[in-house]
Motif scaffolding. Structure first.
Motif, mmCIF file in Angstrom:
data_model
loop_
_atom_site.group_PDB
_atom_site.id
_atom_site.type_symbol
_atom_site.label_atom_id
_atom_site.label_comp_id
_atom_site.label_asym_id
_atom_site.label_seq_id
_atom_site.Cartn_x
_atom_site.Cartn_y
_atom_site.Cartn_z
ATOM 1 N N GLU A 161 0.820 -1.215 0.000
ATOM 2 C CA GLU A 161 0.000 0.000 0.000
ATOM 3 C C GLU A 161 0.853 1.264 0.000
ATOM 4 O OE1 GLU A 161 -2.720 -0.517 3.239
ATOM 5 O OE2 GLU A 161 -3.766 -2.192 2.279
ATOM 6 N N ALA A 162 2.107 1.164 0.436
ATOM 7 C CA ALA A 162 2.981 2.341 0.482
ATOM 8 C C ALA A 162 3.670 2.628 -0.846
ATOM 9 C CB ALA A 162 4.044 2.160 1.571
ATOM 10 N N LEU A 163 3.728 1.638 -1.744
ATOM 11 C CA LEU A 163 4.447 1.832 -3.009
ATOM 12 C C LEU A 163 3.837 2.993 -3.799
ATOM 13 C CD1 LEU A 163 4.982 -1.897 -4.046
ATOM 14 C CD2 LEU A 163 6.749 -0.272 -3.312
ATOM 15 N N LYS A 263 10.427 4.064 3.288
ATOM 16 C CA LYS A 263 9.306 4.817 3.861
ATOM 17 C C LYS A 263 9.700 5.438 5.205
ATOM 18 C CE LYS A 263 4.541 4.353 5.471
ATOM 19 N NZ LYS A 263 3.423 3.409 5.735
ATOM 20 N N LYS A 264 10.371 4.661 6.018
ATOM 21 C CA LYS A 264 10.813 5.158 7.325
ATOM 22 C C LYS A 264 11.795 6.310 7.172
ATOM 23 C CE LYS A 264 13.015 3.601 11.627
ATOM 24 N NZ LYS A 264 13.661 2.446 12.329
ATOM 25 N N GLY A 266 11.812 8.402 4.743
ATOM 26 C CA GLY A 266 11.198 9.497 3.996
ATOM 27 C C GLY A 266 11.651 9.600 2.561
ATOM 28 N N ARG A 267 12.155 8.493 1.978
ATOM 29 C CA ARG A 267 12.686 8.541 0.619
ATOM 30 C C ARG A 267 11.842 7.774 -0.392
ATOM 31 N NH1 ARG A 267 17.774 5.981 0.269
ATOM 32 N NH2 ARG A 267 17.422 4.866 2.222
ATOM 33 N N LEU A 268 10.753 7.160 0.052
ATOM 34 C CA LEU A 268 9.987 6.299 -0.830
ATOM 35 C C LEU A 268 9.260 7.083 -1.922
ATOM 36 C CD1 LEU A 268 9.114 3.401 -1.420
ATOM 37 C CD2 LEU A 268 7.173 3.740 0.125
ATOM 38 N N LYS A 269 8.660 8.209 -1.565
ATOM 39 C CA LYS A 269 7.852 8.965 -2.526
ATOM 40 C C LYS A 269 8.690 9.619 -3.617
ATOM 41 C CE LYS A 269 3.975 9.890 0.565
ATOM 42 N NZ LYS A 269 3.117 10.917 1.208
ATOM 43 N N SER A 270 9.987 9.692 -3.417
ATOM 44 C CA SER A 270 10.851 10.318 -4.427
ATOM 45 C C SER A 270 11.345 9.321 -5.470
ATOM 46 C CB SER A 270 12.056 10.980 -3.751
ATOM 47 O OG SER A 270 12.845 10.008 -3.077
#
Length: 373
Positions: A161-163, A263-264, A266-270
């Motif tokens: 769900e975080a991807l 995700k932890k 803070g780099r996943l959304k980039s």
């Protein structure tokens, strides 16, 4: 005349015989306990890392050593397990089972929707596989299905769900559905040329194989790194597997752990499209397969002639077996690409045609074979 002493002796004799009879027909718990300790994630049976390897795995759970169903799983505290171990516990692997008769594909719409544009491709899978359950899974159905299948492994659901990109979820879903249910996954823009019943050579017992993969790229040229991620690259647009296979278990654990770490931090959304191949696509898939081929939990590396790498597969034009894996040549899943030794669609080894739609990519980055004005 039956005296008290004779009666006592007869009773003792009867009890002794009864004890011996019942003891000889029931499992011996001490014998079970004293068996060699099994690997926490795999059966202790190993196989040679050669193209003629023996069957790799017996059932990891679900059947007792006496051949009787073991019934319900014993309660286990999974909080102390690694993610890999949790997945092994939830989805044990038994190479001797049949390949499940499932075909899994994903798209925005089902064939019943007027906007579904892959009817011709989708129909070939049903035509070539009568009797199979063929599902085209939409995004919303995928979410609900995974919530059902992975409710006991919440880390996996959190990662899915975080991807941040649809293509990442599409890649992850194929591994997840095959790990849990097995069968065939194939991209929606693929044509089934021949039935999957023909993919494994007749000389190879199907009960000794748990994974069927194909070569995507074999770029024998100095600048191969400009075009591909790996010297030999295994394709993941079409995969056949039995449930619980260790390769799927490993790739699911890798993607889950890396996703949650990003995700932890803070780099996943980039994450960018160009990172997809390494993160969830053919690069990580290929790496995981080679790691499995050289894993001493599953292969007897001491008797191996050396590490298995791209050299074992470059230039091959017939299937190769490595333990419980069949590797198909580039023609099988990439016929007609007119490079890297791939033959045409009418070749006996041509099983799946891929249209290389690359619908997740920007127009400028789609398949190299598309013409532009």
């Amino acid at each position: 005349m039956l005296t008290f002493r004779r009666a006592l002796v007869a009773a003792a004799f009867f009890l002794t015989v009864l004890f011996l009879i019942t003891r000889s027909h029931s499992p011996n718990p001490v014998a079970e306990t004293n068996l060699p300790k099994k690997d926490p994630v795999a059966d202790s049976t190993k196989h040679a890392s050669t193209t003629a390897g023996a069957p790799a795995h017996k059932a990891e759970s679900g059947v007792s050593r006496h051949g009787r169903p073991s019934g319900q799983k014993p309660m286990v505290d999974t909080s102390k397990m690694t993610l890999y171990e949790k997945l092994a516990y939830q989805y044990p692997y038994d190479v001797e089972t049949k390949f499940p008769a499932y075909i899994w594909q994903t798209w925005k719409w089902t064939p019943a929707n007027a906007e579904f544009q892959f009817r011709e491709q989708e129909a070939t899978w049903t035509e070539q596989h009568p009797g199979f359950i063929h599902e085209v899974i939409t995004d919303q159905v995928a979410v609900n299905l995974l919530r059902l299948l992975y409710a006991s492994v919440p880390e996996v659901l959190m990662a899915y769900e975080a991807l941040p990109l649809p293509v990442l979820k599409a890649d992850f879903f194929r591994y997840l559905i095959l790990l849990a249910r097995g069968g065939i996954y194939s991209d929606i823009d693929t044509f089934a040329i021949r039935s999957a019943l023909e993919w494994i050579p007749e000389s190879v017992p199907r009960e000794s194989i748990g994974l069927v993969i194909g070569i995507e790229a074999d770029p024998d040229r100095p600048d191969w790194k400009d075009w591909y991620s790996r010297r030999i690259q295994f394709c993941q647009w079409t995969i056949q597997s039995k449930p619980g296979h260790p390769v799927l278990r490993s790739v699911v654990a890798k993607i889950t752990e890396e996703t949650l770490k990003l995700k932890k931090d803070g780099r996943l959304k980039s994450m960018k499209d160009k990172n997809v191949i390494e993160f969830s696509g053919p690069a990580v898939w290929t790496d995981t397969i080679f790691e499995y081929f050289n894993d001493d939990r599953y292969f007897d590396m001491e008797s191996s002639k050396g590490l298995i790498d791209w050299r074992n597969f470059t230039g091959m034009d017939m299937p190769k077996r490595v333990g419980d894996v069949v590797v198909l040549p580039i023609t099988s899943f990439s016929p007609g690409v007119q490079q890297m030794g791939a033959k045409d669609y009418d070749d006996p080894m041509a099983f799946v045609k891929h249209d290389f739609e690359g619908t997740w990519k920007p127009e400028s980055e789609r398949h190299i074979g598309e013409t532009t004005n």
